[in-house]
Enzyme design. Structure first.
Site, PDB file in Angstrom:
ATOM      1  N   ASP A 152     -10.042  -4.889  -4.270  1.00  0.00           N
ATOM      2  CA  ASP A 152      -9.419  -3.953  -3.334  1.00  0.00           C
ATOM      3  C   ASP A 152     -10.165  -2.618  -3.421  1.00  0.00           C
ATOM      4  OD1 ASP A 152      -7.777  -2.220  -1.890  1.00  0.00           O
ATOM      5  OD2 ASP A 152      -5.949  -3.247  -2.505  1.00  0.00           O
ATOM      6  N   HIS A 199      -7.682  -5.806   0.063  1.00  0.00           N
ATOM      7  CA  HIS A 199      -6.484  -5.042   0.416  1.00  0.00           C
ATOM      8  C   HIS A 199      -5.627  -5.823   1.415  1.00  0.00           C
ATOM      9  CE1 HIS A 199      -4.304  -1.303   0.272  1.00  0.00           C
ATOM     10  NE2 HIS A 199      -4.302  -1.187   1.592  1.00  0.00           N
ATOM     11  N   SER A 223       0.828  -1.209   0.000  1.00  0.00           N
ATOM     12  CA  SER A 223       0.000   0.000   0.000  1.00  0.00           C
ATOM     13  C   SER A 223       0.869   1.269   0.000  1.00  0.00           C
ATOM     14  CB  SER A 223      -0.971  -0.044   1.181  1.00  0.00           C
ATOM     15  OG  SER A 223      -2.043   0.842   0.997  1.00  0.00           O
TER      16      SER A 223
END
Length: 223
Positions: free
Chosen positions: A176, A203, A116
């Site tokens: 996601d 995610h 991320s």
């Protein structure tokens, strides 16, 4: 693997509102999947993220007591949103220094993995290495999970001029909702010959048995 069967050492860069310890826990399945191939070393970002207030006005830590971030897109609020366009950010230079220190004190490392916001930082570090602006970075490969191209104007320098030639594996989920698939795909042109691993989930760092071969085939080139 090398003649001495030494595992590849990978520096792991956590996501926003995580820390090195929590990311280590969240990637337990991946460590187990690749335990014969890699040694994963985790560090924490230098910036503490303010706790968020929940509906009952209680300060919530979101499960992790020590939440960290690599930079803030909202300088005033000290918060971060991957889709927030901003002129300047807060804290990125300190985070780059944190990684440099980790490389000096905990290295050497064969590769770097980020998740991320951490994956976006990894892309920036790879750009600095490609541009030969940081002599401390000598990563042979990068794995970016749910990465994205920063929309902060101050960060354009990482994506302009030089194509990153460091071998890279880009992992993203079709479901996601934090970093949508198209945001991860938008980062791909910055890398030459980027490999892709797409999973149907959300995610997180995927580590199901069906992903093992993709990871192993990618890593085998560096043993």
């Amino acid at each position: 693997m090398s003649k001495a069967a030494v595992p590849l050492r990978i520096l792991c860069i956590h996501g926003y509102r995580q820390n090195g310890s929590s990311f280590r826990e969240k990637t337990g399945a991946l460590r187990k999947l690749l335990k014969k191939q890699v040694e994963m070393v985790y560090i924490s970002a230098p910036h503490q993220v303010p706790a968020v207030q929940n509906e009952t006005n209680q300060m919530s830590s979101g499960g992790d007591e020590d939440q960290r971030g690599w930079w803030f897109s909202d300088v005033q609020a000290r918060s971060f949103n991957a889709q927030q366009e901003c002129e300047s950010s807060l804290g990125l230079e300190e985070s780059i220094e944190t990684v440099k220190t980790a490389v000096k004190e905990l290295g050497p490392f064969d590769g770097i993995l980020g998740f991320s916001q951490g994956a976006t930082l990894v892309a920036m570090l790879c750009a600095l290495q490609e541009q030969k602006l940081e002599a401390d970075f000598n990563f042979r490969f990068a794995i970016l999970v749910a990465g994205f191209r920063s929309v902060c104007s101050q960060h354009r320098r990482f994506y302009e001029g030089t194509v990153i030639t460091i071998p890279s594996l880009h992992v993203f989920g079709q479901d996601d909702h934090v970093i949508p698939e198209e945001m991860s795909r938008d980062l791909l042109p910055a890398f030459d010959g980027a490999q892709i691993l797409i999973h149907p989930g959300g995610h997180f760092v995927p580590a199901a048995s069906l992903h093992r071969q993709t990871y192993k085939d990618f890593l085998k080139k560096f043993e």
